[in-house]
Design an enzyme around this catalytic site. Structure first.
Site, short mmCIF file in Angstrom:
data_model
loop_
_atom_site.label_atom_id
_atom_site.label_comp_id
_atom_site.label_asym_id
_atom_site.label_seq_id
_atom_site.Cartn_x
_atom_site.Cartn_y
_atom_site.Cartn_z
N GLN B 182 58.09 44.64 32.91
CA GLN B 182 57.45 45.77 33.59
C GLN B 182 58.44 46.78 34.15
OE1 GLN B 182 54.33 46.39 33.48
NE2 GLN B 182 53.44 44.43 32.83
N CYS B 330 36.12 36.88 37.05
CA CYS B 330 35.14 37.10 36.01
C CYS B 330 35.70 37.85 34.80
CB CYS B 330 33.95 37.86 36.57
SG CYS B 330 32.89 36.80 37.55
#
Lengths: 130, 406
Positions: B182, B330
């Protein structure tokens, strides 16, 4: 993961969002889930005493799209049903109607649980035996 | 009217810079040769392209081109560094130290090594995401061969105190490896000046193509060697066999050169936009929390929790238009919220409520303005639907509620 059209529709335009006065004798409240689990559903029913039918149902849900759709659908199904029939709503009916994938089945379980607890709360308040 | 799509998920992947694609194209057709073909011009042309790219990549991180091993990406580079070092140095010791907030490519490689006899310490991080240097130093034993700590975190953008870690590793004569996926191309990264001996990074996080990455392996003081994890023709100085992906390598090289030249201006512009995004959301909404250390983090990243709103549900309110990532369970099949945010000590509820925004070279100010607007609407929509927001507003102590966990 793609959502079904029905889940998207309930999510964008949820039915019966709101709060009923939980102190009223004719209102039953079911609060299920936990913030830590990422889902909390609150489902409420208002019962017409003479006919023992559900005249109003409201919900609020903290959760993903499937959880919101499951509770929105549940309130739609509950309105106009007798308490006896409402008890028969099965989580798999919700799974089928919303085409929920396996990882989202717990959302339907939560909705069924919320219905049962709301009815139980109403019965307890009114001293009606199960 | 077509829907405008806004991409604020550059930590997942970046689009290719058109200049990168332009540089790659001749290597698909005109210069299609195998870079290992030494006996004809087709091979020579391909090799020239690879050599030039190797120089470009080396210059970006201020190392010698002989210290660059091309791979298929950062995951492969992480695997090669960790497993290759363990295999090469296991007679010296079997202890490896890493962080609980590392990328899965590092954590799962370590898990594999544990099965092969390694003893791995997974250090916790502080509440701001930074490693505790004293805890790190105390964890080093005479069996320690490697410390593996990522340069900047993918979820929070938090930058570790690399120089200080490098000094600790040097003090104990331990190799220091970093997953810098990153960081490279976004902020100045100089492994030699930092005491980093092995460093993994990839093309597609810095406007290059997918499927190509590199591993820096220090050649002098100390000379580091890794055992190859893939056998074959002995490419890349025997450390990584396999026909070189010449067009992609040329793309990585071009991306590296562009990053070297444009990194500063990109970073300046993006940190302003990132700050605008954060401030805009804080101005419009209550109970907004920025996760991780805000003083030591990447210029283009912010990770924000919107209390009492579930992340995936929130994303559904705008994901036709805005691409971001959520730390919510989720979004994955695992049903567990982000382990990185949990390691920062966030409760499950805040971890479930988090969104990562990562801006990039092609992000426009107008897109950030639209994102602020749509996020505000989305959070308000979700809070209108949220029973726990209502309870919070009614002054109910949510900690005292008996929840029915399921």
């Amino acid at each position: 993961m793609a959502y079904s059209e029905k889940v998207l529709e309930h999510f964008k335009n949820p039915k019966n969002v709101g709060t009923l006065d939980k102190t009223k004798r004719t209102v039953g409240t079911g609060l299920v889930g936990a913030p830590e689990c990422g889902d909390v559903m609150r489902l409420q029913i208002e019962v017409e005493e003479s006919s023992q039918t559900i005249k109003d149902a409201k919900f609020k849900t903290f959760g993903c799209g499937s959880a919101i759709a499951s509770s929105s659908l549940a309130t739609e199904w509950l309105k106009g049903k007798s308490i006896e029939d409402a008890m028969k709503i099965d989580n798999m009916d919700i799974v089928e109607e919303l085409a929920l994938p396996p990882v989202k089945i717990h959302c339907s379980v939560l909705a069924e649980d919320a219905i049962k607890r709301a009815i139980k709360d109403y019965k307890t308040k009114n001293e009606i035996a199960d | 009217m077509s829907i405008q799509k806004i991409y604020l998920d550059n930590n997942s992947t970046t689009p290719c810079d058109p200049r990168v694609v332009k540089a790659m194209l001749p290597y698909f057709y005109d210069h299609f040769g195998n870079a290992a073909s030494r006996s004809h011009p087709f091979g020579w042309e391909a090799e020239e392209g690879v050599d030039y790219a190797r120089e470009q990549v080396a210059e970006l991180i201020n190392v010698s081109s002989k210290e660059i091993i091309f791979t298929s990406g950062a995951t492969e580079s992480d695997n090669l560094a960790l497993k290759g070092v363990f295999e090469m140095y296991r007679r010296k010791g079997n202890h490896i130290i890493t962080l609980t907030t590392e990328h899965k490519a590092v954590l799962d490689s370590c898990k594999k090594l544990e099965k092969m006899g390694a003893n791995v310490t997974y250090l916790p991080v502080k509440g701001d995401g930074l490693v505790d240097l004293e805890v790190l130093e105390a964890a080093i034993t005479d069996k320690t061969i490697l410390v593996s700590i990522m340069w900047a975190n993918n979820e929070t953008g938090v930058i570790q105190p690399m120089k200080a870690i490098g000094e600790i590793c040097a003090k104990y004569g331990v190799l220091f490896m970093s997953d810098a996926t990153q960081a490279v191309g976004k902020i100045p990264v100089d492994p030699k000046a930092t005491g980093v001996h092995l460093m993994a990074f990839t093309g597609h996080k810095m406007y290059g193509p997918k499927g190509v990455g590199a591993l820096f392996v220090n050649r002098k003081n100390p000379r580091v060697k890794v055992t190859a994890q893939q056998d074959g023709g002995g490419h890349e100085r025997g450390m990584r066999s396999g026909t070189l992906n010449v067009p992609a390598i040329v793309g990585l090289g071009t991306a590296a050169e562009l990053a070297r030249l444009e990194m500063d201006q990109d970073a300046k512009r993006l940190s302003k936009l990132r700050d605008k995004l954060e401030q805009g959301l804080k101005d419009n909404l209550e109970e907004v929390y920025v996760n991780g250390n805000v003083h030591h983090r990447m210029p283009h990243v912010t990770n924000i929790s919107f209390k009492h709103v579930e992340g995936e549900g929130l994303m559904m309110t705008f994901n036709q238009n805005i691409a971001v990532s959520s730390g919510s369970a989720c979004t994955s099949a695992s049903l567990e919220p982000s382990y990185v945010l949990m390691a920062l000590g966030l409760g499950d509820d805040l971890a479930h409520s988090s969104i990562r925004f990562s801006l990039g070279r092609f992000t426009k100010e107008q897109e950030v303005d639209m994102a602020i607007d749509m996020l505000t609407k989305g959070v308000n929509h979700m809070r209108d639907l949220s029973p726990i927001w209502e309870m919070y507003k009614d002054g109910i102590d949510l900690e005292a509620v008996e929840w029915t966990e399921h």
